[in-house]
Structure formats: structure tokens, C-alpha cells
Design a protein around this motif. Structure first.
Motif, mmCIF file in Angstrom:
data_model
loop_
_atom_site.group_PDB
_atom_site.id
_atom_site.type_symbol
_atom_site.label_atom_id
_atom_site.label_comp_id
_atom_site.label_asym_id
_atom_site.label_seq_id
_atom_site.Cartn_x
_atom_site.Cartn_y
_atom_site.Cartn_z
ATOM 1 N N GLY A 60 0.830 -1.344 0.077
ATOM 2 C CA GLY A 60 0.027 -0.096 -0.018
ATOM 3 C C GLY A 60 0.660 1.367 -0.029
ATOM 4 O O GLY A 60 0.635 2.185 -0.663
ATOM 5 N N TRP A 61 2.040 1.290 0.832
ATOM 6 C CA TRP A 61 2.774 2.195 0.854
ATOM 7 C C TRP A 61 3.499 2.573 -0.596
ATOM 8 O O TRP A 61 3.409 3.831 -1.125
ATOM 9 C CB TRP A 61 3.901 2.199 1.596
ATOM 10 C CG TRP A 61 3.538 2.274 3.203
ATOM 11 C CD1 TRP A 61 2.251 2.683 3.733
ATOM 12 C CD2 TRP A 61 4.361 1.598 4.375
ATOM 13 N NE1 TRP A 61 2.338 2.351 5.105
ATOM 14 C CE2 TRP A 61 3.273 1.742 5.381
ATOM 15 C CE3 TRP A 61 5.242 0.702 4.399
ATOM 16 C CZ2 TRP A 61 3.841 1.209 6.757
ATOM 17 C CZ3 TRP A 61 5.558 0.435 5.794
ATOM 18 C CH2 TRP A 61 5.126 0.385 6.787
ATOM 19 N N GLN A 64 0.811 3.917 -2.869
ATOM 20 C CA GLN A 64 0.582 5.487 -2.631
ATOM 21 C C GLN A 64 1.617 6.182 -3.178
ATOM 22 O O GLN A 64 1.330 7.376 -3.786
ATOM 23 C CB GLN A 64 0.543 5.596 -1.214
ATOM 24 C CG GLN A 64 0.143 7.150 -0.688
ATOM 25 C CD GLN A 64 0.288 7.350 0.625
ATOM 26 O OE1 GLN A 64 0.026 6.340 1.587
ATOM 27 N NE2 GLN A 64 0.526 8.350 1.089
ATOM 28 N N TRP A 65 2.744 5.887 -2.846
ATOM 29 C CA TRP A 65 4.152 6.607 -3.674
ATOM 30 C C TRP A 65 3.971 6.771 -4.927
ATOM 31 O O TRP A 65 4.178 7.893 -5.606
ATOM 32 C CB TRP A 65 5.369 6.020 -3.097
ATOM 33 C CG TRP A 65 6.312 6.255 -3.774
ATOM 34 C CD1 TRP A 65 7.239 7.681 -3.355
ATOM 35 C CD2 TRP A 65 7.208 6.130 -4.924
ATOM 36 N NE1 TRP A 65 8.405 7.984 -4.261
ATOM 37 C CE2 TRP A 65 8.233 6.820 -5.335
ATOM 38 C CE3 TRP A 65 6.895 5.015 -5.870
ATOM 39 C CZ2 TRP A 65 9.042 6.501 -6.084
ATOM 40 C CZ3 TRP A 65 7.793 4.925 -6.846
ATOM 41 C CH2 TRP A 65 8.741 5.479 -7.230
ATOM 42 N N GLU A 67 1.314 6.343 -7.078
ATOM 43 C CA GLU A 67 0.176 7.526 -7.374
ATOM 44 C C GLU A 67 0.756 8.920 -7.286
ATOM 45 O O GLU A 67 0.289 9.749 -8.000
ATOM 46 C CB GLU A 67 -0.997 7.279 -6.616
ATOM 47 C CG GLU A 67 -1.941 6.000 -7.042
ATOM 48 C CD GLU A 67 -3.145 5.549 -5.951
ATOM 49 O OE1 GLU A 67 -3.274 6.436 -5.274
ATOM 50 O OE2 GLU A 67 -3.747 4.761 -6.337
ATOM 51 N N PRO A 79 -3.627 10.321 2.092
ATOM 52 C CA PRO A 79 -4.036 9.089 1.517
ATOM 53 C C PRO A 79 -5.606 8.956 1.915
ATOM 54 O O PRO A 79 -5.975 8.983 3.028
ATOM 55 C CB PRO A 79 -3.296 7.854 1.854
ATOM 56 C CG PRO A 79 -2.721 8.385 2.948
ATOM 57 C CD PRO A 79 -2.385 9.691 2.922
ATOM 58 N N GLN A 81 -9.046 6.158 1.721
ATOM 59 C CA GLN A 81 -9.254 4.586 1.375
ATOM 60 C C GLN A 81 -9.994 4.682 -0.224
ATOM 61 O O GLN A 81 -11.365 4.113 0.122
ATOM 62 C CB GLN A 81 -9.616 3.797 2.539
ATOM 63 C CG GLN A 81 -8.462 4.009 3.604
ATOM 64 C CD GLN A 81 -8.977 3.107 4.960
ATOM 65 O OE1 GLN A 81 -10.051 2.603 4.833
ATOM 66 N NE2 GLN A 81 -8.206 3.205 5.768
ATOM 67 N N TYR A 83 -10.124 3.154 -3.743
ATOM 68 C CA TYR A 83 -9.514 2.417 -4.586
ATOM 69 C C TYR A 83 -9.800 2.867 -6.086
ATOM 70 O O TYR A 83 -11.009 2.886 -6.441
ATOM 71 C CB TYR A 83 -9.721 0.797 -4.519
ATOM 72 C CG TYR A 83 -9.120 0.122 -5.625
ATOM 73 C CD1 TYR A 83 -7.519 -0.141 -5.610
ATOM 74 C CD2 TYR A 83 -9.513 -0.268 -6.873
ATOM 75 C CE1 TYR A 83 -6.883 -0.822 -6.498
ATOM 76 C CE2 TYR A 83 -9.117 -1.089 -7.654
ATOM 77 C CZ TYR A 83 -7.705 -1.364 -7.604
ATOM 78 O OH TYR A 83 -7.159 -2.058 -8.466
#
Length: 96
Positions: A60-61, A64-65, A67, A79, A81, A83
Motif C-alpha cells: 500500500g505504501w 501510494q508513492w 500514485e 491518502p 481509502q 481504490y
């Protein structure tokens, strides 16, 4: 042993779920609480718990990075939640 620890964890969960403060703040035992019980039963030392918790979150990290890096404005974001990737229907259409 493990059974006594499990019973203790169940009692802690019961207390937390019935405690007025926890209920009023909508606080519940999180996934780390339950994962810790499983890791302990599997024989992992408690000093390894933070590493094991981080491994599961690393995907997930990284997403996120990724994106954030693809955002043309490169702004720092908090962030959500939500999707935004491919759905199951989308995956059925593509051939990798």
C-alpha cells in the motif's frame, strides 16, 4: 502457554468492546491486535512484530508513492481509502 495468551487476548477484546470510553469513541481492537496473537502463536518474537506489520503494509505504501509520483502536480496528499485501480470486471477484459 499459547492458549492462556489467546484467552487473555479474548478477555481484553471483550473488555474493550464493552468499555464505555472505547464504545463512545468507536475504538476497536485493530488488525495488529489480532495479527499479534497469530504471530505469537506461530512463534515469532515480539521484537519482530513491527517488521511483520510493515511488510503487509509495504504494498500500500508503494502504491501510494507511485500514485503521488504519477500526479503531474506532485503535491503531497493525505491518502484516502478509495481504490481507483482496475476492478474485477476490468481484469477479466485484459490479457497480461
Amino acid at each position: 502457554g499459547i492458549n492462556a495468551e489467546y484467552m487473555g487476548a479474548q478477555e481484553l477484546e471483550r473488555i474493550a468492546l464493552s468499555d464505555d470510553y472505547f464504545v463512545s469513541k468507536k475504538l476497536y481492537p485493530n488488525v495488529d491486535f489480532y495479527s499479534g496473537i497469530v504471530f505469537r502463536a506461530m512463534g515469532f518474537p515480539t521484537s519482530m512484530f513491527p517488521v511483520l506489520f510493515a511488510v503487509g503494509r509495504s504494498v500500500g505504501w508503494i502504491a501510494q508513492w507511485k500514485e503521488m509520483m504519477e500526479d503531474p502536480k506532485r503535491r503531497i496528499v493525505r491518502p484516502r481509502q478509495l481504490y481507483l485501480g482496475k476492478t474485477a470486471a476490468d481484469r477479466g477484459k485484459s490479457r497480461l
